[in-house]
Design a protein around this motif. Structure first.
Motif, PDB file in Angstrom:
ATOM      1  N   GLU A  22      31.580  -8.689   7.130  1.00 51.42           N
ATOM      2  CA  GLU A  22      32.145  -8.048   5.944  1.00 51.42           C
ATOM      3  C   GLU A  22      32.407  -9.079   4.854  1.00 51.42           C
ATOM      4  O   GLU A  22      32.194  -8.814   3.667  1.00 51.42           O
ATOM      5  CB  GLU A  22      33.447  -7.329   6.313  1.00 51.42           C
ATOM      6  N   GLU A  62      32.842  -9.027  13.095  1.00 49.81           N
ATOM      7  CA  GLU A  62      32.757  -7.970  12.087  1.00 49.81           C
ATOM      8  C   GLU A  62      33.376  -8.431  10.772  1.00 49.81           C
ATOM      9  O   GLU A  62      32.858  -8.125   9.692  1.00 49.81           O
ATOM     10  CB  GLU A  62      33.460  -6.710  12.593  1.00 49.81           C
ATOM     11  N   LEU A  63      34.498  -9.159  10.872  1.00 49.74           N
ATOM     12  CA  LEU A  63      35.151  -9.677   9.676  1.00 49.74           C
ATOM     13  C   LEU A  63      34.258 -10.677   8.947  1.00 49.74           C
ATOM     14  O   LEU A  63      34.191 -10.691   7.711  1.00 49.74           O
ATOM     15  CB  LEU A  63      36.480 -10.331  10.060  1.00 49.74           C
ATOM     16  N   ARG A  80      34.886  -9.961  18.783  1.00 44.98           N
ATOM     17  CA  ARG A  80      34.102  -8.916  18.123  1.00 44.98           C
ATOM     18  C   ARG A  80      34.654  -8.616  16.734  1.00 44.98           C
ATOM     19  O   ARG A  80      33.903  -8.468  15.766  1.00 44.98           O
ATOM     20  CB  ARG A  80      34.103  -7.652  18.978  1.00 44.98           C
ATOM     21  N   GLU A  81      36.000  -8.539  16.624  1.00 40.30           N
ATOM     22  CA  GLU A  81      36.609  -8.274  15.326  1.00 40.30           C
ATOM     23  C   GLU A  81      36.365  -9.428  14.359  1.00 40.30           C
ATOM     24  O   GLU A  81      36.140  -9.205  13.165  1.00 40.30           O
ATOM     25  CB  GLU A  81      38.108  -8.032  15.492  1.00 40.30           C
ATOM     26  N   GLN A 126      37.646  -8.740  22.466  1.00 44.44           N
ATOM     27  CA  GLN A 126      37.924  -7.835  21.350  1.00 44.44           C
ATOM     28  C   GLN A 126      38.166  -8.635  20.063  1.00 44.44           C
ATOM     29  O   GLN A 126      37.656  -8.290  18.996  1.00 44.44           O
ATOM     30  CB  GLN A 126      39.157  -6.976  21.676  1.00 44.44           C
ATOM     31  N   ASP A 127      38.923  -9.717  20.191  1.00 44.46           N
ATOM     32  CA  ASP A 127      39.186 -10.562  19.020  1.00 44.46           C
ATOM     33  C   ASP A 127      37.901 -11.199  18.502  1.00 44.46           C
ATOM     34  O   ASP A 127      37.693 -11.297  17.290  1.00 44.46           O
ATOM     35  CB  ASP A 127      40.198 -11.659  19.376  1.00 44.46           C
TER      36      ASP A 127
END
Length: 292
Positions: A78, A74-75, A70-71, A67-68
């Motif tokens: 962005e 995404e970060l 993936r985040e 999960q980390d």
């Protein structure tokens, strides 16, 4: 040999009976109303919990790790987009500064007057709505700014969405705003017509917004000349012609374009961007050093 076989069978039966008795006892403890668990239940629960922790915690850590990751991915994406936007903003800002500097040089070379230089410089003042009247014959509102705040008749009033109306009366501490919903070309007391154009078609599209249909909630843009490229979904803004309304104020969106009565001009039906209800805060737009 036969005696040994019988003894063996008796032992198996004895063990089976003992097991059955223990099972019944355990069931009795389990089904009965107790404040605490028996030691076999405690042992079983502790063992099960230990095994669950042994497997579930690492699984939770692994799931959290993915999960980390993936985040973070995404970060990172962005962050890339923000860097591109920042670069575009820097370029646009530089281009704007070049154009602004060139424009000011041309003003000096052409000997622009002070009034001409201030033509498209506007000030924006927040205004609190004190009261609102929505009667068809008297669509007005009162704001908490007056002559003591520099308010004058015919100053444009907007919301965050678009043009709302113009100031019609001014007292020391309040002003009355006449809404676009009162616009009627046949009524001399209504809001003045608006010279308008379309974004991206400035200099090619022109018309006069002269009336508001109370039944449909639509504005009518008349006197559009033949061959005008105005089209459905165009965003209509004030053109600044006549200097009554500042240039570039959003009015609405073209819903349809119809041929005029004699085929010489066209009429566009405009859906207002501003919704004429539930206002609390508006903005007064005025020109600096405006010539009266």
């Amino acid at each position: 040999m036969l005696k040994l076989f019988k003894l063996f069978n008796n032992k198996r039966l004895f063990i089976l009976l003992i097991t059955l008795v223990m099972f019944i006892v355990v069931m009795g403890f389990s089904l009965g109303t107790r404040k605490s668990l028996s030691w076999p239940e405690n042992f079983l629960r502790d063992t099960t919990g230990f095994v669950q922790n042994l497997f579930y915690k690492p699984a939770g850590y692994v799931a959290g790790l993915f999960q980390d990751i993936r985040e973070l991915s995404e970060l990172a994406e962005e962050n890339k987009r923000l860097k591109i936007l920042a670069a575009q903003y820097t370029i646009d800002k530089a281009n704007y500064n070049f154009i602004k500097s060139r424009y000011e040089d041309l003003q000096e070379q052409l000997h622009f007057t002070k009034a001409q230089k201030e033509l498209y410089k506007y000030t924006y003042t927040n205004a609190q709505v004190l009261s609102l009247t929505t009667e068809p014959s008297n669509s007005t509102l009162v704001i908490d700014l007056g002559s003591s705040d520099g308010m004058k008749p015919n100053m444009s009033v907007i919301s965050v969405d678009g043009l709302v109306g113009v100031i019609s009366k001014v007292s020391n501490f309040t002003s009355t705003v006449k809404l676009m919903t009162m616009m009627d070309v046949n009524d001399p007391n209504s809001q003045p017509p608006i010279a308008a154009t379309a974004i991206g078609k400035e200099g090619k599209t022109f018309g006069m917004i002269e009336s508001y249909d109370q039944e449909t909630g639509m504005l009518k843009m008349n006197k559009i000349p033949q061959g005008d490229p105005i089209a459905v979904k165009d965003t209509i803004v004030t053109s600044g012609i006549g200097r009554l309304y500042p240039q570039g104020l959003t009015i609405g969106t073209v819903m349809s374009v119809e041929e005029g009565q004699f085929g010489l001009t066209s009429t566009a039906i405009i859906k207002p961007s501003a919704e004429f209800q539930d206002w609390k805060l508006l903005i007064v737009v005025s020109q600096e050093e405006r010539a009266e």
